[in-house]
Design a protein around this motif. Structure first.
Motif, PDB file in Angstrom:
ATOM      1  N   ASP A   5       0.849  -1.182   0.000  1.00 56.91           N
ATOM      2  CA  ASP A   5       0.000   0.000   0.000  1.00 56.91           C
ATOM      3  C   ASP A   5       0.886   1.235   0.000  1.00 56.91           C
ATOM      4  O   ASP A   5       1.662   1.462   0.906  1.00 56.91           O
ATOM      5  N   ARG A   6       0.783   2.018  -1.040  1.00 56.68           N
ATOM      6  CA  ARG A   6       1.634   3.198  -1.181  1.00 56.68           C
ATOM      7  C   ARG A   6       0.830   4.481  -1.102  1.00 56.68           C
ATOM      8  O   ARG A   6       1.115   5.429  -1.813  1.00 56.68           O
ATOM      9  N   THR A   7      -0.176   4.510  -0.236  1.00 62.08           N
ATOM     10  CA  THR A   7      -0.901   5.751  -0.018  1.00 62.08           C
ATOM     11  C   THR A   7      -0.109   6.596   0.966  1.00 62.08           C
ATOM     12  O   THR A   7       0.383   6.105   1.970  1.00 62.08           O
ATOM     13  N   LEU A   8       0.021   7.876   0.646  1.00 60.04           N
ATOM     14  CA  LEU A   8       0.940   8.748   1.361  1.00 60.04           C
ATOM     15  C   LEU A   8       0.248  10.041   1.760  1.00 60.04           C
ATOM     16  O   LEU A   8      -0.371  10.690   0.919  1.00 60.04           O
ATOM     17  N   GLN A  34      -2.538   8.724  -5.095  1.00 61.22           N
ATOM     18  CA  GLN A  34      -2.174   8.048  -3.850  1.00 61.22           C
ATOM     19  C   GLN A  34      -1.597   9.013  -2.819  1.00 61.22           C
ATOM     20  O   GLN A  34      -1.218   8.591  -1.735  1.00 61.22           O
ATOM     21  N   ILE A  35      -1.525  10.286  -3.145  1.00 60.96           N
ATOM     22  CA  ILE A  35      -0.916  11.273  -2.251  1.00 60.96           C
ATOM     23  C   ILE A  35      -1.932  12.329  -1.859  1.00 60.96           C
ATOM     24  O   ILE A  35      -2.664  12.842  -2.703  1.00 60.96           O
ATOM     25  N   ASP A  65      -6.278   9.793   7.610  1.00 61.24           N
ATOM     26  CA  ASP A  65      -7.250   8.702   7.520  1.00 61.24           C
ATOM     27  C   ASP A  65      -7.075   7.934   6.217  1.00 61.24           C
ATOM     28  O   ASP A  65      -7.239   8.485   5.132  1.00 61.24           O
ATOM     29  N   GLY A  66      -6.703   6.676   6.302  1.00 60.32           N
ATOM     30  CA  GLY A  66      -6.545   5.825   5.129  1.00 60.32           C
ATOM     31  C   GLY A  66      -5.156   5.807   4.519  1.00 60.32           C
ATOM     32  O   GLY A  66      -4.909   5.053   3.589  1.00 60.32           O
ATOM     33  N   ALA A  67      -4.238   6.630   5.002  1.00 59.08           N
ATOM     34  CA  ALA A  67      -2.870   6.643   4.469  1.00 59.08           C
ATOM     35  C   ALA A  67      -2.044   5.530   5.114  1.00 59.08           C
ATOM     36  O   ALA A  67      -2.095   5.340   6.324  1.00 59.08           O
ATOM     37  N   ALA A  68      -1.283   4.811   4.313  1.00 56.91           N
ATOM     38  CA  ALA A  68      -0.381   3.792   4.857  1.00 56.91           C
ATOM     39  C   ALA A  68       0.838   4.445   5.495  1.00 56.91           C
ATOM     40  O   ALA A  68       1.364   3.976   6.496  1.00 56.91           O
ATOM     41  N   ILE A  69       1.284   5.545   4.884  1.00 54.79           N
ATOM     42  CA  ILE A  69       2.481   6.254   5.346  1.00 54.79           C
ATOM     43  C   ILE A  69       2.110   7.703   5.598  1.00 54.79           C
ATOM     44  O   ILE A  69       1.501   8.361   4.748  1.00 54.79           O
ATOM     45  N   VAL A  70       2.474   8.196   6.770  1.00 52.11           N
ATOM     46  CA  VAL A  70       2.200   9.576   7.157  1.00 52.11           C
ATOM     47  C   VAL A  70       3.539  10.281   7.337  1.00 52.11           C
ATOM     48  O   VAL A  70       4.340   9.889   8.178  1.00 52.11           O
ATOM     49  N   VAL A  71       3.792  11.301   6.532  1.00 46.86           N
ATOM     50  CA  VAL A  71       5.033  12.067   6.618  1.00 46.86           C
ATOM     51  C   VAL A  71       4.749  13.366   7.345  1.00 46.86           C
ATOM     52  O   VAL A  71       3.853  14.122   6.953  1.00 46.86           O
ATOM     53  N   GLU A  93      -1.140   0.422  12.391  1.00 52.28           N
ATOM     54  CA  GLU A  93      -1.001  -0.147  11.049  1.00 52.28           C
ATOM     55  C   GLU A  93      -0.358   0.841  10.085  1.00 52.28           C
ATOM     56  O   GLU A  93      -0.002   0.481   8.970  1.00 52.28           O
ATOM     57  N   GLN A  94      -0.225   2.079  10.491  1.00 57.79           N
ATOM     58  CA  GLN A  94       0.395   3.105   9.657  1.00 57.79           C
ATOM     59  C   GLN A  94       1.849   3.290  10.088  1.00 57.79           C
ATOM     60  O   GLN A  94       2.220   2.966  11.211  1.00 57.79           O
ATOM     61  N   THR A  95       2.663   3.804   9.172  1.00 56.08           N
ATOM     62  CA  THR A  95       4.042   4.163   9.488  1.00 56.08           C
ATOM     63  C   THR A  95       4.133   5.678   9.438  1.00 56.08           C
ATOM     64  O   THR A  95       3.740   6.294   8.454  1.00 56.08           O
ATOM     65  N   VAL A  96       4.656   6.272  10.513  1.00 54.64           N
ATOM     66  CA  VAL A  96       4.845   7.717  10.583  1.00 54.64           C
ATOM     67  C   VAL A  96       6.316   8.008  10.322  1.00 54.64           C
ATOM     68  O   VAL A  96       7.193   7.453  10.996  1.00 54.64           O
TER      69      VAL A  96
END
Length: 158
Positions: A5-8, A34-35, A65-71, A93-96
């Motif tokens: 999952d590459r939602t960012l 996806q961004i 909400d719904g992002a796999a990766i949060v920057v 489940e998310q990566t910050v």
């Protein structure tokens, strides 16, 4: 990063955040759809959407909400406010990933739900022209799967 999952979500899409977005898109790592990026000013969001075709919002919790990766790309003086905005939304489940200068992973972890993987990445100035390198440091709950794509490697510290 773990999984496919590459939602960012890029929270605080200033110069460094935009450089990250541009790099992800030009490399083919993800597609514009996806961004989602956040910024304080609607004019900035209009620029980002127009230039990159990404989704934008002023609502940090909505972006997460719904992002796999949060920057996290805000300035250090804005980190507490941002973490207050997203603390009830980010899950384990998310990566910050934090690119916020001088902010340790422990401070971010303190504001988030239990066991959220946090990774601190400190890119250098050439990232704005798609060159350069970054230091990477894993937080308490970040494992190798949160740091690398399949087939890549990274030198990490905790």
């Amino acid at each position: 990063m773990a999984g496919t999952d590459r939602t960012l979500a890029v929270l605080g899409a200033g110069k460094a955040g935009e450089a990250l977005i541009a790099g992800m898109l030009s490399s083919g790592w993800c597609e514009p759809g996806q961004i989602v990026a956040t910024a304080r000013h609607p004019e900035r969001l209009d620029e980002l959407a127009g230039r990159h075709g990404i989704r934008t919002t002023t609502a940090n919790a909505e972006a997460v909400d719904g992002a796999a990766i949060v920057v996290i790309g805000v300035k250090p003086q804005d980190i507490e406010t941002l973490l207050g905005d997203i603390s009830g939304t980010v899950t384990a489940e998310q990566t910050v990933i934090s690119i916020a200068a001088a902010i340790p992973t422990a401070l971010i972890e303190k504001h988030l739900s239990d066991r959220v993987p946090v990774v601190r990445v400190m890119p250098n100035t050439p990232m704005t022209v798609h060159e350069g390198m970054a230091g990477v440091s894993a937080g308490t709950y970040a494992e190798e799967e949160h740091l690398v794509e399949e087939g890549d490697s990274v030198i990490m510290g905790k």
